[in-house]
Design an enzyme around this catalytic site. Structure first.
Site, PDB file in Angstrom:
ATOM      1  N   GLU A   1       0.850  -1.190   0.000  1.00 38.19           N
ATOM      2  CA  GLU A   1       0.000   0.000   0.000  1.00 38.19           C
ATOM      3  C   GLU A   1       0.881   1.234   0.000  1.00 38.19           C
ATOM      4  O   GLU A   1       1.820   1.350   0.790  1.00 38.19           O
ATOM      5  CB  GLU A   1      -0.913   0.031   1.231  1.00 38.19           C
ATOM      6  CG  GLU A   1      -1.789   1.281   1.272  1.00 38.19           C
ATOM      7  CD  GLU A   1      -2.668   1.355   2.497  1.00 38.19           C
ATOM      8  OE1 GLU A   1      -3.735   0.723   2.496  1.00 38.19           O
ATOM      9  OE2 GLU A   1      -2.273   2.031   3.483  1.00 38.19           O
TER      10      GLU A   1
ATOM     11  N   THR B   1      -3.728   4.747  -2.014  1.00 38.00           N
ATOM     12  CA  THR B   1      -4.814   5.245  -1.184  1.00 38.00           C
ATOM     13  C   THR B   1      -5.465   6.468  -1.811  1.00 38.00           C
ATOM     14  O   THR B   1      -4.865   7.193  -2.606  1.00 38.00           O
ATOM     15  CB  THR B   1      -4.315   5.609   0.224  1.00 38.00           C
ATOM     16  OG1 THR B   1      -3.379   6.681   0.130  1.00 38.00           O
ATOM     17  CG2 THR B   1      -3.661   4.420   0.901  1.00 38.00           C
ATOM     18  N   TYR B   2      -6.704   6.684  -1.388  1.00 34.86           N
ATOM     19  CA  TYR B   2      -7.497   7.809  -1.878  1.00 34.86           C
ATOM     20  C   TYR B   2      -8.323   8.305  -0.710  1.00 34.86           C
ATOM     21  O   TYR B   2      -9.174   7.588  -0.197  1.00 34.86           O
ATOM     22  CB  TYR B   2      -8.388   7.352  -3.032  1.00 34.86           C
ATOM     23  CG  TYR B   2      -9.488   8.307  -3.434  1.00 34.86           C
ATOM     24  CD1 TYR B   2     -10.819   7.921  -3.331  1.00 34.86           C
ATOM     25  CD2 TYR B   2      -9.201   9.573  -3.928  1.00 34.86           C
ATOM     26  CE1 TYR B   2     -11.834   8.781  -3.708  1.00 34.86           C
ATOM     27  CE2 TYR B   2     -10.207  10.433  -4.310  1.00 34.86           C
ATOM     28  CZ  TYR B   2     -11.527  10.046  -4.192  1.00 34.86           C
ATOM     29  OH  TYR B   2     -12.537  10.906  -4.559  1.00 34.86           O
TER      30      TYR B   2
ATOM     31  N   ALA C   1     -10.813  10.019   2.049  1.00 35.38           N
ATOM     32  CA  ALA C   1     -12.270  10.127   2.096  1.00 35.38           C
ATOM     33  C   ALA C   1     -12.744  11.514   1.730  1.00 35.38           C
ATOM     34  O   ALA C   1     -13.802  11.692   1.128  1.00 35.38           O
ATOM     35  CB  ALA C   1     -12.769   9.756   3.498  1.00 35.38           C
TER      36      ALA C   1
ATOM     37  N   HIS D   1      -7.682   2.894  -4.505  1.00 34.95           N
ATOM     38  CA  HIS D   1      -8.627   2.982  -3.398  1.00 34.95           C
ATOM     39  C   HIS D   1      -9.793   3.874  -3.815  1.00 34.95           C
ATOM     40  O   HIS D   1      -9.608   4.877  -4.507  1.00 34.95           O
ATOM     41  CB  HIS D   1      -7.960   3.605  -2.171  1.00 34.95           C
ATOM     42  CG  HIS D   1      -7.009   2.692  -1.472  1.00 34.95           C
ATOM     43  ND1 HIS D   1      -6.893   2.648  -0.101  1.00 34.95           N
ATOM     44  CD2 HIS D   1      -6.118   1.791  -1.950  1.00 34.95           C
ATOM     45  CE1 HIS D   1      -5.979   1.755   0.232  1.00 34.95           C
ATOM     46  NE2 HIS D   1      -5.482   1.235  -0.875  1.00 34.95           N
TER      47      HIS D   1
ATOM     48  N   ARG E   1     -15.712   2.222   2.529  1.00 32.88           N
ATOM     49  CA  ARG E   1     -16.644   3.267   2.933  1.00 32.88           C
ATOM     50  C   ARG E   1     -15.902   4.564   3.220  1.00 32.88           C
ATOM     51  O   ARG E   1     -16.323   5.647   2.828  1.00 32.88           O
ATOM     52  CB  ARG E   1     -17.425   2.837   4.179  1.00 32.88           C
ATOM     53  CG  ARG E   1     -18.516   3.837   4.565  1.00 32.88           C
ATOM     54  CD  ARG E   1     -19.017   3.615   5.966  1.00 32.88           C
ATOM     55  NE  ARG E   1     -17.984   3.912   6.965  1.00 32.88           N
ATOM     56  CZ  ARG E   1     -18.230   4.091   8.250  1.00 32.88           C
ATOM     57  NH1 ARG E   1     -19.471   3.969   8.711  1.00 32.88           N
ATOM     58  NH2 ARG E   1     -17.254   4.339   9.094  1.00 32.88           N
TER      59      ARG E   1
ATOM     60  N   ASP F   1     -13.797   7.014   6.350  1.00 38.30           N
ATOM     61  CA  ASP F   1     -14.070   7.447   7.723  1.00 38.30           C
ATOM     62  C   ASP F   1     -14.873   8.736   7.735  1.00 38.30           C
ATOM     63  O   ASP F   1     -14.470   9.725   7.101  1.00 38.30           O
ATOM     64  CB  ASP F   1     -12.766   7.665   8.490  1.00 38.30           C
ATOM     65  CG  ASP F   1     -11.955   6.386   8.594  1.00 38.30           C
ATOM     66  OD1 ASP F   1     -12.578   5.327   8.781  1.00 38.30           O
ATOM     67  OD2 ASP F   1     -10.716   6.451   8.495  1.00 38.30           O
TER      68      ASP F   1
ATOM     69  N   LYS G   1     -20.428  -8.507   1.145  1.00 32.06           N
ATOM     70  CA  LYS G   1     -19.575  -7.878   0.135  1.00 32.06           C
ATOM     71  C   LYS G   1     -19.307  -8.850  -1.011  1.00 32.06           C
ATOM     72  O   LYS G   1     -19.293  -8.455  -2.190  1.00 32.06           O
ATOM     73  CB  LYS G   1     -18.259  -7.419   0.763  1.00 32.06           C
ATOM     74  CG  LYS G   1     -18.405  -6.282   1.763  1.00 32.06           C
ATOM     75  CD  LYS G   1     -17.088  -5.965   2.463  1.00 32.06           C
ATOM     76  CE  LYS G   1     -17.268  -4.909   3.537  1.00 32.06           C
ATOM     77  NZ  LYS G   1     -16.018  -4.575   4.254  1.00 32.06           N
TER      78      LYS G   1
ATOM     79  N   GLN H   1      -7.492  -5.734   7.515  1.00 34.09           N
ATOM     80  CA  GLN H   1      -6.836  -4.698   8.284  1.00 34.09           C
ATOM     81  C   GLN H   1      -5.636  -5.330   8.989  1.00 34.09           C
ATOM     82  O   GLN H   1      -5.581  -6.552   9.175  1.00 34.09           O
ATOM     83  CB  GLN H   1      -7.815  -4.129   9.313  1.00 34.09           C
ATOM     84  CG  GLN H   1      -7.291  -2.917  10.077  1.00 34.09           C
ATOM     85  CD  GLN H   1      -8.230  -2.501  11.192  1.00 34.09           C
ATOM     86  OE1 GLN H   1      -8.549  -3.318  12.053  1.00 34.09           O
ATOM     87  NE2 GLN H   1      -8.690  -1.264  11.162  1.00 34.09           N
TER      88      GLN H   1
END
Length: 314
Positions: free
Chosen positions: A16, A47-48, A50, A76, A106, A108, A184, A195
């Site tokens: 990541e 990553t992207y 929120a 992401h 989703r 945070d 899912k 995680q």
């Protein structure tokens, strides 16, 4: 010099990465990215945030990986606080850039806004996001025979996150996360990434429970190199996942004569713990290791080298 192709039966390796937030740190970020890509990972996730502030940067990183390296980039995608129309636009944006693999999250909610409520027309869960990704892909394929053919040759792949010890932010237990992972999967997820965790049973027990419940998709083990006490405490604040107190105390007790942290000793001890954890889950049947790098290549490469999946010279 010819590059040796990894053996098909080798456990997967993946990383990541977080897009650089400022131009001045971009060179260091790309040095890390190139060192990790040299290990021929099965994919690299980008990553992207929120809030959407780094959307353009994340898209640029993914596009650059697509154009300049042989690695598969995974974008992401978060949905919290965004309308269905906005999320669909982001999906189109990434698909136009050539992305065919997403990590649907989703995201945070804002922690500093106690009265915050998601928009009524929003995408309220990762399950809904998986469905929306499939819907957007179907719409694009229906509108263009060429897109449909390209989609058939490079199918859309959707990864999801799963929480082997429960999700502290959502207040869920392991059992509830097993149910959510099954949902899912039924929505169209292709595989899951856990995680981070610190004990092998967190992974093995969760996978066993998920298989009993009917989850059949691959469940990839997400691991953080435990080399920096400060990082482990920060991760605990963000995720609620508590690091082993004995390990944390041992790392913080490694000091030089002047009382400053002995970072080399901390690194060696932390890698030792992470290697033991990674070996345990691989021996138990994990398909591979997904390393949360925090944009640092040395701990990630030393971890994988210790497990025998790559060499630090890569």
């Amino acid at each position: 010099m010819a590059v040796e192709t990894p053996h098909p039966s080798r456990p997967t390796i993946s990383f990541e990465l977080m897009p650089p937030r400022r131009p001045d740190v971009a060179p260091k970020f790309w040095e890390t990215a190139h060192r990790l890509v040299a290990t021929q990972p099965d994919f690299v996730s980008v990553t992207y945030g929120a809030g959407g502030g780094d959307r353009a940067t994340a898209r640029d990183v993914v596009a650059k990986l697509l154009e300049g390296t042989p690695v598969l980039p995974v974008a992401h995608l978060t949905c919290v606080g965004a309308s269905r129309e906005d999320v669909s636009e982001v999906i189109d944006d990434f698909l136009d850039a050539g992305v065919r693999t997403f990590l649907a999250l989703r995201g945070d909610p804002p922690k500093d806004q106690p009265d915050w409520r998601p928009p009524a027309d929003g995408v309220h869960s990762s399950i809904e996001l998986v469905r929306l990704l499939r819907t957007v892909e179907e719409r694009r394929c229906a509108a263009s025979p060429a897109t449909a053919l390209r989609g058939a040759t490079k199918p859309l792949t959707i990864a999801v996150a799963t929480f082997p010890n429960g999700n502290a932010d959502a207040g869920t237990t392991r059992e509830q996360e097993v149910v959510r992972l099954l949902e899912k999967q039924e929505a169209g997820a292709s595989f899951a990434i856990t995680q981070l965790f610190y004990e092998a049973e967190s992974y093995t027990g969760f996978v066993e429970a998920a298989r009993r419940a009917g989850v059949t998709i691959p469940i990839l083990a997400g691991v953080i190199p435990t080399t920096e006490p400060r990082r482990l405490r920060r991760v605990e604040e963000l995720t609620g996942v508590v690091p082993p107190r004995e390990l944390l105390a041992e790392l913080e007790g490694l000091r030089l004569d002047d009382g400053s942290p002995d970072t080399e000793a901390q690194h060696a001890r932390g890698i030792e713990h992470s290697v033991r954890l990674a070996r345990a889950v691989l021996d138990a049947g994990a398909p591979g290791i997904h390393v949360y790098t925090f944009n640092k290549h040395r701990p990630a490469l030393d971890l994988l080298s210790g497990v025998g999946l790559t060499t630090t010279s890569a």
